[in-house]
Design an enzyme around this catalytic site. Structure first.
Site, PDB file in Angstrom:
ATOM      1  N   LEU A  13       0.578   8.683  12.799  1.00 28.99           N
ATOM      2  CA  LEU A  13       0.479   7.860  13.826  1.00 28.99           C
ATOM      3  C   LEU A  13      -0.213   8.963  14.868  1.00 28.99           C
ATOM      4  O   LEU A  13      -0.553   7.998  15.840  1.00 28.99           O
ATOM      5  CB  LEU A  13       2.323   7.864  14.346  1.00 28.99           C
ATOM      6  CG  LEU A  13       2.230   6.751  15.236  1.00 28.99           C
ATOM      7  CD1 LEU A  13       2.237   5.509  14.306  1.00 28.99           C
ATOM      8  CD2 LEU A  13       3.522   6.308  15.751  1.00 28.99           C
ATOM      9  N   CYS A  21      -8.944   8.659  -1.751  1.00 24.99           N
ATOM     10  CA  CYS A  21      -7.153   7.769  -1.943  1.00 24.99           C
ATOM     11  C   CYS A  21      -7.139   6.734  -1.558  1.00 24.99           C
ATOM     12  O   CYS A  21      -7.093   5.466  -2.137  1.00 24.99           O
ATOM     13  CB  CYS A  21      -6.382   9.062  -1.994  1.00 24.99           C
ATOM     14  SG  CYS A  21      -6.488  10.338  -2.912  1.00 24.99           S
TER      15      CYS A  21
HETATM   16  C1  UGA Z   1      -3.328  10.821   0.918  1.00 27.72           C
HETATM   17  C2  UGA Z   1      -1.366  11.274   1.180  1.00 27.72           C
HETATM   18  O1  UGA Z   1      -1.634  11.062   2.012  1.00 27.72           O
HETATM   19  C3  UGA Z   1      -1.564  12.142  -0.226  1.00 27.72           C
HETATM   20  O2  UGA Z   1       0.191  11.460  -0.337  1.00 27.72           O
HETATM   21  C4  UGA Z   1      -1.602  10.921  -1.771  1.00 27.72           C
HETATM   22  O3  UGA Z   1      -1.088  12.036  -2.730  1.00 27.72           O
HETATM   23  C5  UGA Z   1      -3.296  11.312  -1.702  1.00 27.72           C
HETATM   24  O4  UGA Z   1      -4.058  10.660  -1.016  1.00 27.72           O
HETATM   25  C6  UGA Z   1      -3.410  10.236  -2.607  1.00 27.72           C
HETATM   26  O5  UGA Z   1      -4.170   9.388  -3.071  1.00 27.72           O
HETATM   27  O6  UGA Z   1      -4.299  11.006  -3.966  1.00 27.72           O
HETATM   28  P1  UGA Z   1      -5.781  12.650   1.227  1.00 27.72           P
HETATM   29  O7  UGA Z   1      -5.945  11.300   0.906  1.00 27.72           O
HETATM   30  O8  UGA Z   1      -5.198  13.744   1.182  1.00 27.72           O
HETATM   31  O9  UGA Z   1      -4.096  12.375   1.114  1.00 27.72           O
HETATM   32  O10 UGA Z   1      -5.154  12.643   3.090  1.00 27.72           O
HETATM   33  P2  UGA Z   1      -4.165  12.617   4.596  1.00 27.72           P
HETATM   34  O11 UGA Z   1      -4.160  13.128   4.571  1.00 27.72           O
HETATM   35  O12 UGA Z   1      -3.583  10.963   3.904  1.00 27.72           O
HETATM   36  O13 UGA Z   1      -5.389  11.546   5.229  1.00 27.72           O
HETATM   37  C7  UGA Z   1      -5.789  10.445   4.791  1.00 27.72           C
HETATM   38  C8  UGA Z   1      -7.496   9.944   6.324  1.00 27.72           C
HETATM   39  O14 UGA Z   1      -6.300   9.378   7.159  1.00 27.72           O
HETATM   40  C9  UGA Z   1      -8.103  10.830   6.755  1.00 27.72           C
HETATM   41  O15 UGA Z   1      -9.238  10.137   6.239  1.00 27.72           O
HETATM   42  C10 UGA Z   1      -6.857  11.279   8.112  1.00 27.72           C
HETATM   43  O16 UGA Z   1      -8.047  11.380   9.079  1.00 27.72           O
HETATM   44  C11 UGA Z   1      -6.944   9.952   7.965  1.00 27.72           C
HETATM   45  N1  UGA Z   1      -6.184  10.188   8.892  1.00 27.72           N
HETATM   46  C12 UGA Z   1      -4.043  10.448   9.122  1.00 27.72           C
HETATM   47  C13 UGA Z   1      -5.552   8.966  10.703  1.00 27.72           C
HETATM   48  O17 UGA Z   1      -6.437   8.580  10.970  1.00 27.72           O
HETATM   49  N2  UGA Z   1      -4.655   9.624  11.296  1.00 27.72           N
HETATM   50  C14 UGA Z   1      -3.394   9.833  10.341  1.00 27.72           C
HETATM   51  O18 UGA Z   1      -2.565  10.044  11.491  1.00 27.72           O
HETATM   52  C15 UGA Z   1      -3.009  10.721   9.636  1.00 27.72           C
END
Ligand code: UGA
Length: 439
Positions: A257, A267
């Protein structure tokens, strides 16, 4: 157990090293000879905390090796994991399954003994059933070859922990066929099952959907708070306080959030698009039209960041902009669809002089965006800057103190694209601070 891991990208290399760590005999398979040679020499082609040690340990123990030969793979084991990438198709929303298809085409004719093939890649619902039919048609062992699907939920930056201690496991099997898959999976993941990790066994379609639905939900959660951020900007409210307050409701929860520049990476963006495309093919397009809005909110954050920078500088033309962060998130060197690099590129195109620094993603950034200027440190990037943009919340940037940059920058102006800094600290030291969705 003896297993092969086909595809040694992010998912496959992690999976292979973790399986060896658990005591299994693992052969990693990839058509990229160069990658195979590097992995066999213990060199990881990407940054992932804790993984280099596991790779080294696996190789040294003799339990982990790599090959480009499918013949070797088929002879080595009767359990094969498919960890092939499914990127977005060029110029389309759908997933490109051609690499996955090629891997199955290469493996199937070599399966002369009963075998269990476990798909882990993220695929459009319906893929596993189709691949299973194809696999059995091509394999000499025919109906003795089973294809099941067990999606992977690992996050970059936490890949080892997520693989060794997943919060749940999902296994999709074809209910119309006799299956060994659950017994195989229970043996492979005995360590996790012993500590009570839930294993959900379902049909193939449900298992495929768990993965895409999970990523769609996470993307929605991020875009929801970013939409609130837009309303906060319009009304003078503070989205970080709003998120904290909302997060105390256990039904909502505080994780994922964080408002800011939005999501990127290899992803979430491509998965929600592939999900929409697949729903369209199935005649269920309307069910996912909201994901279009989720995508649009996310992309608007990047434009908003460019606008904020223009607002604080007056004009971008000729302005010196320091960009701290290029990876799509901290603890990763991945720049695929990175909001940070995207913003850096847009700002440069509008006439600013941009200097980028990232603790790990410099090489990948240079390859993707060779026209940007790159600095060797945060300090160097900020030298003479009219504005500093924090676009990826690396610990190094979160811990920056105003005094570290006083006398380095030309103007004491900082824009926090991840709401990861304390505005009071910076303002008290005479800086102009702007966050996203904060007054
Ligand atoms: C994501 C999922 O979280 C994993 O569960 C999944 O296995 C993976 O994709 C996949 O499909 O292989 P990932 O892409 O490594 O994992 O990264 P996340 O931690 O999910 O972050 C994704 C993006 O969202 C990042 O750019 C991050 O900065 C952003 N984000 C994350 C936000 O802007 N706000 C948040 O509160 C959380």
């Amino acid at each position: 157990m003896r297993i092969t891991v086909i595809g040694t990208g992010y998912l496959g290399a992690t999976h292979a090293a973790c399986m060896a760590e658990l005591g299994h005999e693992v052969l990693g398979v990839d058509v990229d000879h160069d990658k195979v040679a590097r992995l066999a020499a213990g060199k990881l082609p990407f940054h992932e905390p804790g993984l280099p040690e596991l790779l080294e340990r696996g190789i040294a123990s003799g339990r982990l090796s790599f090959t480009s030969s499918y013949e070797e793979a088929a002879a080595f084991a009767d359990v094969h994991f498919l960890c092939i990438g499914t990127p977005q198709r060029r110029g389309e929303m759908g997933a490109d399954l051609s690499h996955l298809q090629s891997a199955v085409d290469a493996l199937a004719p070599l399966l002369t003994r009963p075998a269990t093939v476990i798909g882990k890649s993220t695929v459009p619902v319906g893929t596993a059933a189709q691949l299973g039919v194809h696999l059995r048609a091509l394999a000499p062992a025919g109906g003795e070859v089973e294809l099941c699907w067990s999606p992977e939920f690992l996050r970059e930056g936490h890949a080892v922990e997520d693989t060794l201690s997943p919060d749940r496991m999902v296994l999709g099997v074809d209910p119309a066929r006799p299956s060994r898959a659950e017994a195989v999976v229970r043996t492979i993941y005995a360590h996790a099952l012993e500590v009570g990790t839930p294993l959900i066994v379902s049909d193939l379609a449900t298992a495929e959907l768990v993965k895409t639905a999970a990523n769609a939900f996470l993307a929605t959660k991020i875009s929801f708070i970013n939409a609130m951020s837009e309303v906060c900007e319009a009304s003078g409210a503070d989205v970080t306080v709003l998120a904290d307050a909302l997060g105390h409701d256990k039904r909502i929860g505080r994780r994922f959030l964080n408002a800011g520049l939005g999501f990127g990476g290899g992803c979430l963006p491509k998965d929600i698009r592939a999900f929409m495309a697949r729903a369209g093919e199935l005649g269920a397009e309307e069910a996912l039209t909201f994901l279009r809005e989720i995508d649009a909110i996310n992309m608007r954050r990047r434009t908003r960041m460019v606008e904020l920078t223009r607002q604080v500088c007056g004009s971008l033309l000729g302005t010196r902009v320091a960009v701290l962060g290029a990876a799509f998130k901290p603890d990763s060197d991945d720049v695929r669809d990175s909001p940070a690099l995207n913003v850096a590129g847009q700002i440069q195109l509008q006439g600013a002089m941009v200097s980028v620094y990232d603790p790990q993603a410099m090489e990948n950034s240079r390859r993707l965006f060779p026209t940007l200027d790159y600095a060797a440190s945060a300090r160097e990037a900020c030298t003479g800057a009219d504005v500093v943009l924090v676009l990826t919340e690396w610990r190094e940037f979160v811990e920056l103190a105003p005094a570290d940059l006083d006398g380095v920058v030309r103007q004491r102006v900082i824009v926090d694209g991840r709401n990861c800094l304390d505005p009071t600290v910076w303002r008290d030291c005479g800086w102009t601070y702007r966050g996203m969705g904060r007054p």
